[in-house]
Design an enzyme around this catalytic site. Structure first.
Site, short mmCIF file in Angstrom:
data_model
loop_
_atom_site.label_atom_id
_atom_site.label_comp_id
_atom_site.label_asym_id
_atom_site.label_seq_id
_atom_site.Cartn_x
_atom_site.Cartn_y
_atom_site.Cartn_z
N SER A 1 0.63 -1.68 0.21
CA SER A 1 0.02 -0.14 0.41
C SER A 1 1.23 1.81 0.05
O SER A 1 1.43 1.32 -0.99
CB SER A 1 -0.65 -0.68 1.07
OG SER A 1 -1.97 0.90 0.98
N LEU A 2 0.96 2.05 1.07
CA LEU A 2 1.71 3.13 1.45
C LEU A 2 3.34 3.06 0.89
O LEU A 2 3.54 3.30 0.04
CB LEU A 2 1.51 4.19 2.31
CG LEU A 2 2.24 5.41 2.89
CD1 LEU A 2 2.46 6.56 1.14
CD2 LEU A 2 1.93 5.70 4.19
#
Length: 337
Positions: free
Chosen positions: A107-108
């Site tokens: 994700s991030l």
């Protein structure tokens, strides 16, 4: 060949101007490890189920991003930003004297890995991106809310009006985390991240509250439009790059296709997989399948010193098959648009 153990780690604290970056270095601590970076509002516990499935000849350094897990919060008046998070990678490299880095990001963490690799491709020898490539486009309403919340936090700091956050029992926290991830993390798997981000309530001794910095919920996003994403991908030329997507996740929409196609073009080191039924946190609930793709990739691009020649042949055949998998996936998706 054995597997890594969750109990075999060294707790690390990497000094930074505002405090420290907290982490765990699993496995081999004599050679440069793989650097693993978690997603937004998560912490290094997100890799708990994946770590024991990886080969034990390699080390893995999992870190908590600033404001997350057990890492230091930024000073009052400062704000969290994707731009600043990117520079955590070279900070870690400088701390340990690495000239190269191997990255696994969810994700991030995957966005940070993509951005950093495009900025300094000569320093990266492999990238694994779990269920993401380009960040989701900015939502103007979220940006407006973020500004309001940040200003409210400044006022609270000035007034010294900091009260204890809402607290919950452990079973309640598991449900809160599941709800916060839109059920990408089920309540029974939430424990893997809760153990690094809870503080015991002073008001209600049987309850706990989240220790992460409330400001990370309203961090400054980065907007990478399709053209910029494509140009960034061109800078990552023929780099070993593995993307694993969850079929039930919305984090690789069609705007990613051009950048992924550029990464894959004439690249024998590009691999793409889709986990059927996988959510955004596929490395938690489908760790075994994710590892079945990840382990050969690691063995090919970060092989054991003495038998790398035997692994290389296997890796090439896998790569050629999986590039077709990406082409078939995009063809299937675009036919529905």
């Amino acid at each position: 060949m054995g597997k890594l153990s969750l109990s075999d780690y060294e707790a690390v604290k990497i000094p930074v101007p505002w405090g420290f970056i907290s982490g765990r270095w699993y496995g081999n601590r004599k050679e440069r490890p793989i650097l693993a970076i978690h997603g937004w509002l998560d912490n290094l516990g997100t890799f708990d189920r994946l770590i024991p499935l990886l080969p034990d000849y390699i080390g893995v350094l999992c870190i908590d991003l600033p404001g997350h897990g057990r890492s230091s919060h930024l000073q009052p008046g400062m704000y969290y930003s994707v731009y600043d998070y990117v520079f955590i990678i070279p900070r870690v490299m400088k701390e340990y004297g690495w000239s190269k880095v191997s990255l696994i990001g969810h994700s991030l963490g995957g966005v940070l890995s993509f951005i950093y690799t495009s900025l300094a491709p000569h320093t990266v020898d492999m990238v694994v991106s779990l269920d993401i490539l380009l960040p989701l486009r900015n939502d103007i309403e979220y940006m407006e809310l973020s500004i309001e919340k940040q200003l409210l936090d400044v006022d609270r700091q000035k007034l010294g009006n900091y009260t204890e956050p809402p607290s919950y029992t452990l079973p309640q926290l598991e449900k809160v985390m599941a709800l916060g991830t839109f059920n990408s993390v089920s309540p029974d798997l939430a424990k893997h991240m809760l153990h690094r981000q809870l503080i015991k309530s002073k008001l209600y001794p049987e309850k706990f509250y989240f220790s992460r910095d409330i400001r990370v919920k309203y961090y400054h996003l980065i907007d990478i439009d399709d053209g910029l994403g494509a140009e960034m991908a061109r800078r990552i030329y023929k780099k070993p790059f593995l993307i694993i997507k969850g079929s039930r996740s919305p984090y690789l929409p069609p705007r990613n296709y051009e950048a992924i196609s550029i990464l894959a073009k004439d690249n024998p080191h590009f691999e793409f997989y889709q986990v059927e039924g996988g959510t955004h946190h596929l490395h938690l609930h489908a760790a075994e399948e994710v590892a079945s793709y990840l382990v050969p990739f690691i063995q090919h691009h970060r092989p054991p010193a003495l038998n790398s020649w035997t692994i290389a042949g296997n890796g090439n055949s896998i790569n050629s098959k999986k590039k077709k998998g990406f082409l078939a996936w995009t063809k299937k998706k675009t036919s529905k648009l």
